[in-house]
Design an enzyme around this catalytic site. Structure first.
Site, PDB file in Angstrom:
ATOM      1  N   SER A  17       0.820  -1.213   0.000  1.00 31.21           N
ATOM      2  CA  SER A  17       0.000   0.000   0.000  1.00 31.21           C
ATOM      3  C   SER A  17       0.852   1.261   0.000  1.00 31.21           C
ATOM      4  O   SER A  17       0.549   2.226  -0.703  1.00 31.21           O
ATOM      5  CB  SER A  17      -0.925  -0.009   1.217  1.00 31.21           C
ATOM      6  OG  SER A  17      -1.794  -1.114   1.181  1.00 31.21           O
ATOM      7  N   ALA A  18       1.917   1.294   0.800  1.00 27.95           N
ATOM      8  CA  ALA A  18       2.789   2.465   0.840  1.00 27.95           C
ATOM      9  C   ALA A  18       3.776   2.473  -0.318  1.00 27.95           C
ATOM     10  O   ALA A  18       3.989   3.511  -0.964  1.00 27.95           O
ATOM     11  CB  ALA A  18       3.537   2.513   2.171  1.00 27.95           C
ATOM     12  N   GLU A  38       9.569  -6.237  -5.238  1.00 29.22           N
ATOM     13  CA  GLU A  38       8.479  -6.973  -4.588  1.00 29.22           C
ATOM     14  C   GLU A  38       8.838  -8.452  -4.527  1.00 29.22           C
ATOM     15  O   GLU A  38       9.218  -9.045  -5.541  1.00 29.22           O
ATOM     16  CB  GLU A  38       7.170  -6.779  -5.360  1.00 29.22           C
ATOM     17  CG  GLU A  38       6.024  -7.683  -4.966  1.00 29.22           C
ATOM     18  CD  GLU A  38       5.697  -7.626  -3.473  1.00 29.22           C
ATOM     19  OE1 GLU A  38       5.498  -8.701  -2.870  1.00 29.22           O
ATOM     20  OE2 GLU A  38       5.668  -6.512  -2.910  1.00 29.22           O
ATOM     21  N   ALA A  39       8.733  -9.029  -3.334  1.00 28.21           N
ATOM     22  CA  ALA A  39       9.070 -10.442  -3.157  1.00 28.21           C
ATOM     23  C   ALA A  39       8.062 -11.352  -3.845  1.00 28.21           C
ATOM     24  O   ALA A  39       8.405 -12.465  -4.255  1.00 28.21           O
ATOM     25  CB  ALA A  39       9.148 -10.779  -1.667  1.00 28.21           C
ATOM     26  N   HIS A 472      -4.037  -5.882  11.276  1.00 28.46           N
ATOM     27  CA  HIS A 472      -3.553  -4.502  11.306  1.00 28.46           C
ATOM     28  C   HIS A 472      -2.257  -4.351  12.106  1.00 28.46           C
ATOM     29  O   HIS A 472      -2.174  -3.502  12.993  1.00 28.46           O
ATOM     30  CB  HIS A 472      -4.625  -3.577  11.903  1.00 28.46           C
ATOM     31  CG  HIS A 472      -5.902  -3.538  11.156  1.00 28.46           C
ATOM     32  ND1 HIS A 472      -7.097  -3.104  11.722  1.00 28.46           N
ATOM     33  CD2 HIS A 472      -6.213  -3.894   9.881  1.00 28.46           C
ATOM     34  CE1 HIS A 472      -8.060  -3.189  10.846  1.00 28.46           C
ATOM     35  NE2 HIS A 472      -7.561  -3.670   9.714  1.00 28.46           N
TER      36      HIS A 472
END
Length: 549
Positions: A17-18, A38-39, A472
């Site tokens: 998201s970030a 990105e993994a 979260h």
């Protein structure tokens, strides 16, 4: 190990998201070369883009890191699953699609804790800039951002009855909990556009993939940050064929790997508690004892009520109904396949003297032990209750010095009296609402917890034995003004030049709501600060790698 000749100005680790927002904003300057790592895989699987696809992607190792906590005393010794996205878009590609900014007071408190620039007056406009609120204009609601925010296309009677029962208890209806006031009940807002998921990758990467200065590398797991003479100069990655490579950053490395991945990478790179790192055989680059500490999460108690009328549990049990649901979605992008994790919200206060809501309700017209495991074989709905501002703090620590081994996650749930009191009070409010008309007539049985679970001690024991994460995790690279904080207010890692963190790990305290939207705002805030710092000559780092570029 091969070192790549290509040098980027910025290396962004993690396309969640970030990270997607950071890559979007920094690559807007064609003079800056940005590499996004990105993994996980690309987001090509169709279930990622169908809203209800989280039933297929969550707990699936093709898309999910499939973390699991250590046995937690606060949960009666249980270990629980902690899903996190391992795919382009990160957790925004497999989450429940709920768009919640949090309370304005959350961000004001961050600023009051010694973090200038993070008050609501400064963060609120970022949310507005990022979004297009499809309902139309409202107080502080954006109309021209890349992130599409919409109202649900699906409604179910049991959820509407819950709203009416809550109103009968005196709780007001709130048409926009992302507006000036969070209190009340109503319908969730979703990161959905025309019936399809609007992940961070969809909103912030898809429109800019033709930028020549942006390189997106998937299936590239970061193993460590390369730190030389006190400065982050690159990232070592592993590729699917087992090879290792080092990518270099001329200006900065930016960690956006999340509240689990970012502290793990810092520790693997020698930034963390010196004694613990030495015990793992890791060369200490900077003693930062709070890396991996301050872990917070929202715990949810999922109350299930059997119903006298059909719910989504019944709709999805027959092949005929599944075919009908699929056809409705194919033709109209509506129906159960357009459904988010919850349809209806409640932001409530367990005590009247509180300044803001301290519990959040997620109301679902279905019931299951966990998303991804299928619905219960009976008619039922769920009231999920979570404490918005838990006091309990946990830790993320290394299991081994190998990035491919999941770290040790110890949430330490329900370890303070306030947390215990709040979850018990929230469960009590949920049961009160269920016993009010018009909802009471639709309920045939209090299934979980059973009606005979009564009193504080029994209710707390039930919560410990049944509650689970609401996905979260935050706080493990805490932002702060004190020397023990992991990052400063400009998200620079203390003790290492050219290294920042931008994800939910930087939260000094968890926000009062879902974390996807705040993560995007953190990414946008970081990008703005990086650009501001770049124009100051004193903050323009030059390294020996400039000669290679």
């Amino acid at each position: 190990m091969t070192e790549l000749a290509e040098i980027s100005d910025y290396l962004v680790v993690g396309a969640g998201s970030a990270g997607c927002v950071v890559a979007n904003r920094l690559s807007a300057d064609p003079a800056m070369r940005v590499t996004l790592l990105e993994a996980g895989r690309r987001d090509t699987n169709p279930w990622i883009h169908i809203p209800v696809g989280y039933f297929r992607t969550m707990h699936n190792p093709d898309f999910d890191w499939c973390y699991r906590t250590e046995p937690d005393p606060g949960l009666a010794g249980r270990a629980i699953d902690w899903p996190r996205g391992k795919v382009l878009g990160g957790s925004s590609s497999l989450n429940g699609l709920l768009y919640v900014r949090g309370q304005r007071q959350d961000y004001d408190r961050w600023a009051q804790m010694g973090n200038p620039g993070w008050s609501w007056d400064e963060i609120g406009p970022i949310f507005e800039e990022l979004e297009t609120f499809q309902r139309g204009s409202g107080d502080g609601r954006g109309q021209s951002g890349p992130l599409q925010v919409s109202d649900p296309r699906l409604h179910r009677q049991i959820c509407e009855l819950w709203i009416e029962a809550a109103k009968a208890k005196g709780i007001p209806y709130n048409p926009d909990y992302n507006g000036p006031v969070q209190d009340g009940v109503g319908h969730f807002q979703l990161t959905v556009d025309k019936g399809r998921r609007c992940s961070a990758a969809k909103a912030f990467l898809a429109p800019i993939r033709d930028r020549q200065n942006l390189r997106i590398v998937t299936e590239a797991q970061a193993l460590r940050i390369v730190i030389e003479e006190g400065r982050a100069t690159g990232v070592e990655i592993s590729r699917p064929d087992g090879s290792r490579q080092v990518l270099r950053a001329r200006r900065e490395v930016i960690l956006c790997a999340g509240a689990i991945g970012s502290p793990q990478l810092l520790m693997l790179s020698g930034v963390g508690d010196a004694e613990a790192l030495a015990g793992q055989g890791i060369c200490v680059r900077h003693h930062s004892p709070e890396v991996g500490r301050n872990l917070q999460d929202h715990l949810q108690a999922r109350l299930v009520f059997k119903c006298r009328e059909a719910t989504l549990n019944d709709e999805v049990r027959s092949l005929f109904n599944k075919a009908r649901i699929g056809l409705e979605y194919a033709l109209f992008r509506s129906g159960p396949m357009s459904m988010a994790a919850s349809l209806v919200f409640g932001f409530l206060r367990t005590r009247p003297e509180l300044a803001t809501p301290d519990i959040q309700f997620h109301i679902q017209p279905w019931s299951a032990d966990s998303p991804g495991e299928g619905v219960h074989p009976f008619s039922a709905f769920t009231q999920s209750v979570c404490q918005l501002r838990p006091e309990s703090r946990g830790t993320v620590t290394l299991r081994t010095p190998d990035a491919r081994d999941a770290p040790l996650i110890r949430p330490n749930y329900l370890s303070t009296q306030t947390d215990c009191d709040t979850i018990v009070a929230g469960i009590g409010i949920a049961r009160e609402i269920a016993r009010l008309e018009p909802l009471r007539s639709a309920i045939s049985e209090e299934f979980r917890p059973a009606e005979d679970v009564q009193g504080y001690d029994e209710t707390l024991s039930w919560a410990r034995e049944n509650s689970t994460t609401i996905y979260h995790p935050t706080g493990t690279c805490r932002m702060g003004a004190d020397d023990r904080a992991v990052v400063d207010a400009r998200l620079r890692v203390r003790g290492v030049e050219g290294l920042r963190v931008a994800d939910c790990s930087i939260m000094p305290e968890i926000v009062s709501g879902n974390t996807n939207a705040p993560a995007m705002a953190i990414g946008a805030k970081l990008a703005a600060m990086v650009i501001e710092d770049r124009v100051a000559p004193a903050l323009q780092p030059r390294t020996s790698y400039d000669r290679v570029a």
